[in-house]
Design an enzyme around this catalytic site. Structure first.
Site, PDB file in Angstrom:
ATOM      1  N   ASN A   1      -4.730   2.535 -13.720  1.00  0.00           N
ATOM      2  CA  ASN A   1      -3.855   1.544 -13.086  1.00  0.00           C
ATOM      3  C   ASN A   1      -2.414   2.020 -13.213  1.00  0.00           C
ATOM      4  O   ASN A   1      -2.075   2.759 -14.135  1.00  0.00           O
ATOM      5  CB  ASN A   1      -4.008   0.185 -13.773  1.00  0.00           C
ATOM      6  CG  ASN A   1      -3.146  -0.889 -13.120  1.00  0.00           C
ATOM      7  OD1 ASN A   1      -3.054  -0.965 -11.891  1.00  0.00           O
ATOM      8  ND2 ASN A   1      -2.509  -1.718 -13.926  1.00  0.00           N
TER       9      ASN A   1
ATOM     10  N   LEU B   1      -4.579  -7.011  -8.187  1.00  0.00           N
ATOM     11  CA  LEU B   1      -4.161  -8.004  -9.181  1.00  0.00           C
ATOM     12  C   LEU B   1      -5.299  -8.681  -9.939  1.00  0.00           C
ATOM     13  O   LEU B   1      -5.053  -9.356 -10.932  1.00  0.00           O
ATOM     14  CB  LEU B   1      -3.301  -9.084  -8.512  1.00  0.00           C
ATOM     15  CG  LEU B   1      -2.049  -8.557  -7.797  1.00  0.00           C
ATOM     16  CD1 LEU B   1      -1.243  -9.716  -7.219  1.00  0.00           C
ATOM     17  CD2 LEU B   1      -1.185  -7.731  -8.734  1.00  0.00           C
TER      18      LEU B   1
ATOM     19  N   GLU C   1       7.001   5.773  -9.025  1.00  0.00           N
ATOM     20  CA  GLU C   1       5.553   5.638  -8.827  1.00  0.00           C
ATOM     21  C   GLU C   1       5.049   6.660  -7.825  1.00  0.00           C
ATOM     22  O   GLU C   1       4.046   7.353  -8.060  1.00  0.00           O
ATOM     23  CB  GLU C   1       5.227   4.222  -8.347  1.00  0.00           C
ATOM     24  CG  GLU C   1       5.519   3.174  -9.392  1.00  0.00           C
ATOM     25  CD  GLU C   1       5.059   1.793  -8.986  1.00  0.00           C
ATOM     26  OE1 GLU C   1       4.664   1.037  -9.887  1.00  0.00           O
ATOM     27  OE2 GLU C   1       5.094   1.454  -7.794  1.00  0.00           O
TER      28      GLU C   1
ATOM     29  N   GLY D   1       0.782  -1.234   0.000  1.00  0.00           N
ATOM     30  CA  GLY D   1       0.000   0.000   0.000  1.00  0.00           C
ATOM     31  C   GLY D   1       0.808   1.276   0.000  1.00  0.00           C
ATOM     32  O   GLY D   1       0.287   2.333   0.372  1.00  0.00           O
TER      33      GLY D   1
ATOM     34  N   ASP E   1      -3.396  -4.932 -18.073  1.00  0.00           N
ATOM     35  CA  ASP E   1      -2.334  -3.968 -18.428  1.00  0.00           C
ATOM     36  C   ASP E   1      -2.432  -3.497 -19.873  1.00  0.00           C
ATOM     37  O   ASP E   1      -1.427  -3.404 -20.575  1.00  0.00           O
ATOM     38  CB  ASP E   1      -0.941  -4.612 -18.199  1.00  0.00           C
ATOM     39  CG  ASP E   1      -0.768  -5.089 -16.768  1.00  0.00           C
ATOM     40  OD1 ASP E   1      -1.268  -4.413 -15.856  1.00  0.00           O
ATOM     41  OD2 ASP E   1      -0.134  -6.136 -16.578  1.00  0.00           O
TER      42      ASP E   1
ATOM     43  N   HIS F   1       1.518   0.454 -13.465  1.00  0.00           N
ATOM     44  CA  HIS F   1       2.256  -0.796 -13.717  1.00  0.00           C
ATOM     45  C   HIS F   1       3.756  -0.489 -13.636  1.00  0.00           C
ATOM     46  O   HIS F   1       4.225   0.509 -14.179  1.00  0.00           O
ATOM     47  CB  HIS F   1       1.895  -1.324 -15.109  1.00  0.00           C
ATOM     48  CG  HIS F   1       2.489  -2.666 -15.382  1.00  0.00           C
ATOM     49  ND1 HIS F   1       1.966  -3.830 -14.852  1.00  0.00           N
ATOM     50  CD2 HIS F   1       3.577  -3.033 -16.097  1.00  0.00           C
ATOM     51  CE1 HIS F   1       2.710  -4.850 -15.233  1.00  0.00           C
ATOM     52  NE2 HIS F   1       3.691  -4.401 -15.988  1.00  0.00           N
TER      53      HIS F   1
ATOM     54  N   ASN G   1       1.769   3.008  -2.596  1.00  0.00           N
ATOM     55  CA  ASN G   1       1.138   3.939  -3.548  1.00  0.00           C
ATOM     56  C   ASN G   1      -0.208   4.416  -3.031  1.00  0.00           C
ATOM     57  O   ASN G   1      -0.546   5.600  -3.174  1.00  0.00           O
ATOM     58  CB  ASN G   1       0.970   3.267  -4.914  1.00  0.00           C
ATOM     59  CG  ASN G   1       2.252   3.254  -5.707  1.00  0.00           C
ATOM     60  OD1 ASN G   1       2.671   4.281  -6.227  1.00  0.00           O
ATOM     61  ND2 ASN G   1       2.905   2.099  -5.766  1.00  0.00           N
TER      62      ASN G   1
HETATM   63  C1  GRF Z   1       3.328  -1.184  -7.603  1.00  0.00           C
HETATM   64  O1  GRF Z   1       4.623  -1.476  -8.032  1.00  0.00           O
HETATM   65  C2  GRF Z   1       2.406  -1.002  -8.771  1.00  0.00           C
HETATM   66  O2  GRF Z   1       3.042  -0.612  -9.943  1.00  0.00           O
HETATM   67  C3  GRF Z   1       1.824  -2.369  -8.964  1.00  0.00           C
HETATM   68  O3  GRF Z   1       1.735  -2.914  -7.680  1.00  0.00           O
HETATM   69  C4  GRF Z   1       2.716  -2.343  -6.846  1.00  0.00           C
HETATM   70  C5  GRF Z   1       2.057  -1.921  -5.575  1.00  0.00           C
HETATM   71  O4  GRF Z   1       3.016  -1.520  -4.626  1.00  0.00           O
HETATM   72  N1  GRF Z   1       0.593  -2.322  -9.701  1.00  0.00           N
HETATM   73  P1  GRF Z   1       2.557  -0.855  -3.271  1.00  0.00           P
HETATM   74  O5  GRF Z   1       1.667  -1.840  -2.540  1.00  0.00           O
HETATM   75  O6  GRF Z   1       1.841   0.400  -3.610  1.00  0.00           O
HETATM   76  O7  GRF Z   1       3.832  -0.589  -2.533  1.00  0.00           O
END
Ligand code: GRF
Length: 198
Positions: free
Chosen positions: A111, A94, A183, A22, A154, A113, A24
């Site tokens: 999304n 996912l 990110e 989490g 994706d 990626h 992000n």
């Molecule tokens: C990120 O690398 C994102 O690109 C992918 O899942 C990961 C999530 O990471 N879709 P976090 O849980 O936000 O650290």
């Protein structure tokens, strides 16, 4: 202060879909906490015990735990509509989204990626597997892609990419750390622009 912003008309209501650590999701929550464009009003999660649940709870954001069969059948559209959600932001989620969800929020789902799509995307390409594939291929750069979500993994239109070098000393972990930085730097801003379109 945050409450005043919450009353601004037109502030978009955002649901973050995440089932991992989490980091992000945390950046998105923080970014929109005192931001007139939107606010995170719901976390959608399919993994009991995921780190992101504690992040949402600490931020006072309700968590909707979902289960696969029902998600595939009705996308929990009723719950999302009840929460008056305007946009969906996927951040480490996912499962493929069912058609009913994509149709209900057409062009309002993003999304992120951890690679330069269309390379290294698709079913099963997530987390360490992506970075390992980049290293195995001998690529000299990688990066992030932020894209609209459609019915394939994706696959929807890419709105934004940022690049970083791949070093010949990199492990999947060191590359992942560089990608995570990108990110965290870019997803909130790109999401803000996306929800602010007319
Ligand atoms: C990120 O690398 C994102 O690109 C992918 O899942 C990961 C999530 O990471 N879709 P976090 O849980 O936000 O650290």
């Amino acid at each position: 202060m945050a409450q005043d912003i919450g009353k601004i008309e037109g502030r978009k209501r955002l649901a973050v879909f995440a089932s991992g650590t989490g980091t992000n999701a945390s950046r998105l929550i923080e970014h929109f906490r005192e931001n007139a464009a939107g606010e995170v009003v719901l976390l959608v999660c399919n993994k009991p015990g995921a780190g992101v649940i504690g992040i949402a709870e600490k931020a006072g954001i309700p968590v909707l735990m979902i289960e696969k069969e029902r998600f595939k059948a009705d996308g929990y559209v009723a719950e999302l509509k009840a929460a008056k959600v305007d946009f969906l932001l996927l951040a480490g989620f996912l499962w493929k989204l069912p058609s009913v969800l994509i149709a209900s929020w057409a062009h309002r789902i993003l999304n992120i990626h951890p690679a330069l799509l269309p390379k290294y995307g698709g079913k099963g390409m997530y987390g360490e597997r992506v970075h390992r594939a980049v290293l195995d291929a001998g690529d000299v750069e990688s990066g992030i892609s932020i894209h609209e979500v459609d019915e394939q993994y994706d696959h929807g239109p890419t709105l934004f990419q940022a690049r970083c070098p791949v070093l010949n000393t990199d492990s999947p972990e060191s590359l992942a750390a560089r990608i995570h930085e990108l990110e965290h730097r870019h997803y909130p801003e790109v999401a803000e622009r996306f929800i602010s379109r007319s």
